[in-house]
Design a protein around this motif. Sequence first.
Motif, short mmCIF file in Angstrom:
data_model
loop_
_atom_site.label_atom_id
_atom_site.label_comp_id
_atom_site.label_asym_id
_atom_site.label_seq_id
_atom_site.Cartn_x
_atom_site.Cartn_y
_atom_site.Cartn_z
N ILE A 159 0.83 -1.21 0.00
CA ILE A 159 0.00 0.00 0.00
C ILE A 159 0.86 1.25 0.00
O ILE A 159 0.64 2.19 -0.77
N LEU A 160 1.87 1.27 0.86
CA LEU A 160 2.71 2.46 0.98
C LEU A 160 3.50 2.73 -0.31
O LEU A 160 3.66 3.88 -0.73
N PHE A 161 3.96 1.67 -0.96
CA PHE A 161 4.76 1.91 -2.15
C PHE A 161 3.92 2.13 -3.40
O PHE A 161 4.39 2.71 -4.37
N LEU A 162 2.66 1.68 -3.42
CA LEU A 162 1.74 2.12 -4.46
C LEU A 162 1.48 3.61 -4.32
O LEU A 162 1.45 4.35 -5.30
N LEU A 163 1.31 4.04 -3.07
CA LEU A 163 1.13 5.47 -2.80
C LEU A 163 2.36 6.25 -3.24
O LEU A 163 2.25 7.33 -3.84
N LEU A 164 3.54 5.69 -2.98
CA LEU A 164 4.78 6.37 -3.37
C LEU A 164 4.91 6.46 -4.89
O LEU A 164 5.39 7.47 -5.42
N ALA A 165 4.48 5.41 -5.62
CA ALA A 165 4.52 5.45 -7.09
C ALA A 165 3.63 6.56 -7.62
O ALA A 165 3.98 7.26 -8.58
N ILE A 166 2.47 6.74 -6.97
CA ILE A 166 1.55 7.80 -7.39
C ILE A 166 2.16 9.17 -7.12
O ILE A 166 2.13 10.07 -7.97
N ILE A 167 2.77 9.34 -5.93
CA ILE A 167 3.40 10.62 -5.59
C ILE A 167 4.55 10.93 -6.55
O ILE A 167 4.71 12.06 -7.01
N ALA A 168 5.35 9.91 -6.88
CA ALA A 168 6.46 10.11 -7.81
C ALA A 168 5.96 10.51 -9.19
O ALA A 168 6.56 11.35 -9.87
N SER A 169 4.83 9.92 -9.60
CA SER A 169 4.26 10.27 -10.90
C SER A 169 3.74 11.70 -10.91
O SER A 169 3.89 12.42 -11.90
N ILE A 170 3.13 12.11 -9.81
CA ILE A 170 2.66 13.51 -9.69
C ILE A 170 3.84 14.46 -9.74
O ILE A 170 3.81 15.50 -10.42
#
Length: 654
Positions: A159-170
């Motif tokens: 969950i945390l690293f899916l969130l991190l992938a989204i933040i990195a994409s933003i």
Amino acid sequence: MNLLNMTFRNVQRNFRVYTIYLFAMITGVMVHFTFSSLMYNQDILDVLNNKESFQTGVSIASVVIFLFIIFFILYANSFFMKQRKKEFGLYLLLGMKESQITRMVFVENLLIGSFSLVLGILLGGLLSKFFGMALMNLMQYDNVITLNFPYQAIGSTIILFLLLAIIASIQSFFMISRVQLVELFHAKEKMEKPIPSSFIMAALSLMLLATEFFLISRGKESSIWQDHLTFAMIAVTVGMIGGTYLFFRQFSGWLLQKIRQKHNFHEGNRVLWISSLRFQIRSNTLNLTFISLFSATIIFLIGFVSINYAVQFEAVGRNLPNDIAFQSLDKETNEKIDAKIKNSDHSIEYHKTLEALVGKPNTNMDLAFENPEYFSKDVFLFPEKAYNEIISLRGKQEEIHLEDMEAVTLSQGTDYPKPFPSDQLPRFKVNVNEDITLKLIEKKDYALLGWASDPVQSMILKPAVLIISDEAYQNLKSKAKTVHFEIYEIENEKQAESLSTDIHAIVTKKPDTYYSSFADVYSKQIEGSALMLFAAAFLAVIALFALASVLYFKQLREATEEQRQYSILRKIGTADRELKSVIRKQLLFVFFPPLVLGILHSWLILKYYILDSVQDFPQLTSMLWFIFAIYFVIYVLFYLSSANLYYKIANQKY
């Protein structure tokens, strides 16, 4: 060609750049899973006496560690995106929309993140076994830790690293959308301007640092800190932050300028690496300042918790010097407790009964005891004979000899023993059914009885103890109220939690009865300090990686920007050996000043405010130097890796 095919082609074409980002992701997943899995490892939870405190502590540490991982990965992503600006400019020129590029980057992040998750969790599971064993060793337990992949840790990591992938994409989207097309093609051709340096500002930086070092080295007992605390704190803060900033902003520029003005400046390769550094000072100042100050904070943190852990074993013994001690009750109850101890797995090494007089202080307790709020309101007066007998049994050579109304106060927990001048002995008045005045000759950092304890609450309160002469004791005994204490020394006292719980239940049937047990505190203190050390070490490693990555990626980006200059140097015949020498000297100037300043800041604070307070532990200094050595070695590895990759990037065809 669809986005997925383009993504795979990008990975193949820019594999070196992707490898750096992939390494950052795998490291982040591995570290987070390793630490999170410890919180749910049943082998560890079955051993601990304080499971709730352990899980709470690990949860808090996990949040802090994850914040550092976010910083580490987002900084790596920033480097990753800036390396590809020219590529994105070409896509925009060919008609691709920003949203399409963003989707492509998001797919890349998902692919990299998925691979990182699988590999990171596998490596993290292996490391969690190793670190679980290390944690058990710190807590002095010998239980076996099995290889474990808790589903809670796997779920939270995903969950945390899916969130991190989204933040990195933003982050990637905003970096693409804010830059103009022309800037994308010329992003690697920008050059910094050298900062004009001033001798006055360079000298000011050294003065500020010298002021900080001087004030810290005075120690907390000096008049500067005792009488001018606010001024000293402001001066140290300004000296540390302002001095460090000006050191990199002005002094380093002034120093490079002076070297440049020397007659032999053009000899060797000096002109190459110094000229390059003068153009990099502006962009590196904040980074180097931040790294120096944060390095000092991290080193201080790991040094402090290491000292706390190292002294904890002896500190518990100093705070609770008796394995079991309690205020005597009726004869039948005392015999019942004695029989319980004899029938346990903890044989008795000695048993002593001490008699004391009970008094009420008529003088402010601050005179005799530091932090009197931690001491009992009544004072207990013991004869010097009883005190000397007990310390002899403990193997100590600290006998005292008193005359008339002389007294020694046992203010256990004071930073420094305090003998009073013979012509300025404080007068301490106590009522023992009559008022008496004692002359205090010394305030000792020692405990005869130790903290009152509880199996649940741990340490509660310290008995206020005064040692008086045998003559004075005999004269007062017939008039004063007396109380007796039973002192037991037993074998395997560290594992006596169960025995202590049983005896505590018997003793405390009478309210406000003194009870103290070494085992009540030992497991809690050792588990707590071991977890603190373990979490701090983990945090220090992550923080070090995050800080070093700031320099690492910054230098690699500058290597990319300087490819043209290095291409010209190769064309005019500069040898590879010479280019490597230039790069090593240039990076040495960037990597090591913040390391040296960080160690200096932290060493001064640890030396004069921690080590000087625990002078009975000479091994602590060697332990701190060992910590500095580890920090230094890790930094050297980053330096060597950065220099090697810098050369490879700069040596590519422009």
